[in-house]
Enzyme design. Structure first.
Site, PDB file in Angstrom:
ATOM      1  N   ARG A  51     -36.289  19.560  32.562  1.00 23.97           N
ATOM      2  CA  ARG A  51     -35.743  19.495  33.928  1.00 23.97           C
ATOM      3  C   ARG A  51     -34.472  20.292  34.114  1.00 23.97           C
ATOM      4  NH1 ARG A  51     -38.850  15.741  33.141  1.00 23.97           N
ATOM      5  NH2 ARG A  51     -37.833  15.778  31.137  1.00 23.97           N
ATOM      6  N   THR A  52     -33.496  20.071  33.240  1.00 25.76           N
ATOM      7  CA  THR A  52     -32.174  20.652  33.499  1.00 25.76           C
ATOM      8  C   THR A  52     -32.260  22.179  33.464  1.00 25.76           C
ATOM      9  OG1 THR A  52     -31.256  18.709  32.433  1.00 25.76           O
ATOM     10  CG2 THR A  52     -29.737  20.509  32.884  1.00 25.76           C
ATOM     11  N   LYS A  80     -27.638  32.247  13.136  1.00 21.73           N
ATOM     12  CA  LYS A  80     -26.969  33.077  12.117  1.00 21.73           C
ATOM     13  C   LYS A  80     -25.527  32.642  11.918  1.00 21.73           C
ATOM     14  CE  LYS A  80     -29.408  36.960  14.133  1.00 21.73           C
ATOM     15  NZ  LYS A  80     -29.109  38.113  15.004  1.00 21.73           N
ATOM     16  N   ARG A 101     -26.185  23.591  27.416  1.00 23.66           N
ATOM     17  CA  ARG A 101     -26.488  22.289  26.788  1.00 23.66           C
ATOM     18  C   ARG A 101     -26.300  22.430  25.290  1.00 23.66           C
ATOM     19  NH1 ARG A 101     -31.574  18.424  27.896  1.00 23.66           N
ATOM     20  NH2 ARG A 101     -30.238  17.988  29.675  1.00 23.66           N
ATOM     21  N   HIS A 129     -23.248  14.300  31.233  1.00 20.81           N
ATOM     22  CA  HIS A 129     -24.315  15.123  31.819  1.00 20.81           C
ATOM     23  C   HIS A 129     -24.031  15.180  33.326  1.00 20.81           C
ATOM     24  CE1 HIS A 129     -28.029  17.063  32.538  1.00 20.81           C
ATOM     25  NE2 HIS A 129     -28.874  16.250  31.913  1.00 20.81           N
TER      26      HIS A 129
HETATM   27  N1   CP Z   1     -32.832  14.621  32.703  1.00 15.04           N
HETATM   28  C1   CP Z   1     -32.750  15.593  31.781  1.00 15.04           C
HETATM   29  O1   CP Z   1     -31.658  15.997  31.344  1.00 15.04           O
HETATM   30  O2   CP Z   1     -33.968  16.085  31.409  1.00 15.04           O
HETATM   31  P1   CP Z   1     -34.205  17.277  30.385  1.00 15.04           P
HETATM   32  O3   CP Z   1     -33.733  16.820  29.037  1.00 15.04           O
HETATM   33  O4   CP Z   1     -35.662  17.588  30.450  1.00 15.04           O
HETATM   34  O5   CP Z   1     -33.351  18.436  30.851  1.00 15.04           O
END
Ligand code: CP
Length: 306
Positions: A51-52, A80, A101, A129
């Site tokens: 999703r993100t 590396k 991320r 998040h």
């Molecule tokens: N909600 C969320 O962060 O989903 P993903 O891990 O798929 O990005």
């Protein structure tokens, strides 16, 4: 120029403006179709995501921009031994804005210190998040009509769940919010959230183990996955993974207007039979993630150019 590491980097007024913009983007997508013509978003994902990452990419494409990036540490020069500081210095020359991320808490913050483009934390370990929180706030405000006067149940992995930590941090800024924290003993919210966030701000909360006990009181139930990747011990994960399963029979205990949210992905914690219940809003929530990320990208790029 501003970065987004934590939802508290944005004031309540700024969040309200971003949510207003996101709502307008949902209704009038054509108005924004060329807002980012010629601009590039880099998605630097050192940890898996559906999703993100894809909603960030969809958001930039909807704004007329382009995207580049990687979706695993293994497919980047991190394999590396390259540091995030060096990576972001390089990416600053390739893109106009970046979403990162990383499994290590604080890695996007380290990157932001060396970056000449806005860095958005797209999830750092068990920490924060913020764009999921903006998604949650947009979903709650759009479907409940308010962000105040809510009794919110947070259920599942409250210890490692970064979406829960970011949501608590954000919701305490709205009036008359009460939390029911529903978790097994081993997965209770970290003590810094209990002491420094909830108690310090005099937010009413109750910790319970049984979901059935909490359900009748809730305006909103936020389910979370027990995250295998955060456990050191497979045995502990197996013991806790199916601790909560929301199914049709449990939904009978809830109010007729209670909203069920989940940041997704889900494993077993919400039975698929609940998907057809009109109170189940988690797929709509994932869709709101695109609009809110469109609004955030545009806002951060506007602040960069001011
Ligand atoms: N909600 C969320 O962060 O989903 P993903 O891990 O798929 O990005």
């Amino acid at each position: 120029m501003r970065h987004l590491m934590n939802p508290l980097d944005l004031t309540v007024e700024e969040i309200s403006e971003i949510l207003d913009l996101a709502n307008d983007m949902e209704v009038n997508p054509k108005k924004y179709a060329h807002s980012c013509d010629g601009l590039k978003l880099a998605t630097l994902f050192y940890e898996p995501s559906t999703r993100t990452r894809l909603s960030f990419e969809a958001a930039m494409l909807n704004l007329g921009g382009s995207v580049l990036g990687f979706s695993s540490a293994d497919s980047s020069s991190a394999a590396k031994g390259e540091s995030v500081s060096d990576t972001i210095r390089v990416i600053s020359g390739y893109a106009d804005i970046c979403a990162m991320r990383h499994p290590k808490e604080g890695a996007p913050l380290v990157a932001s210190m060396k970056s000449s483009i806005p860095v958005i934390n797209a999830g750092d370990g068990g920490h924060q998040h913020p764009t999921q929180t903006l998604t949650d706030l947009l979903t709650i405000r759009s479907l409940k009509g308010r962000l105040d006067n809510l009794t919110i149940g947070l259920c599942g992995d409250l210890k490692f769940g970064r979406t829960v930590h970011s949501l608590i941090d954000s919701m305490i800024r709205y009036p008359n919010i009460k939390f029911l924290l529903i978790s097994p003993e081993e997965l209770r919210v970290p003590s810094y959230i209990r002491e420094d966030v909830l108690k310090k701000h005099h937010i009413p909360f109750k910790e319970v183990v049984r979901l059935e006990e909490a359900l009748p009181e809730l305006d909103l139930l936020y389910m979370t996955r027990v995250q295998k990747e955060r456990f050191f011990n497979e045995e502990d994960y197996v013991r806790m993974k199916d601790f909560y399963i929301l199914d049709k029979s449990k939904m009978k205990l809830a109010r007729p207007d209670m909203l069920v949210l989940h940041p997704l992905p889900r494993v077993n914690e919400i039975s698929v039979e609940v998907d057809e219940d009109p109170r189940a809003a988690y797929f709509k929530q994932a869709q709101y993630g695109v609009y809110v990320r469109m609004a955030l990208i545009l806002t951060l790029l506007k602040w960069k150019n001011q």
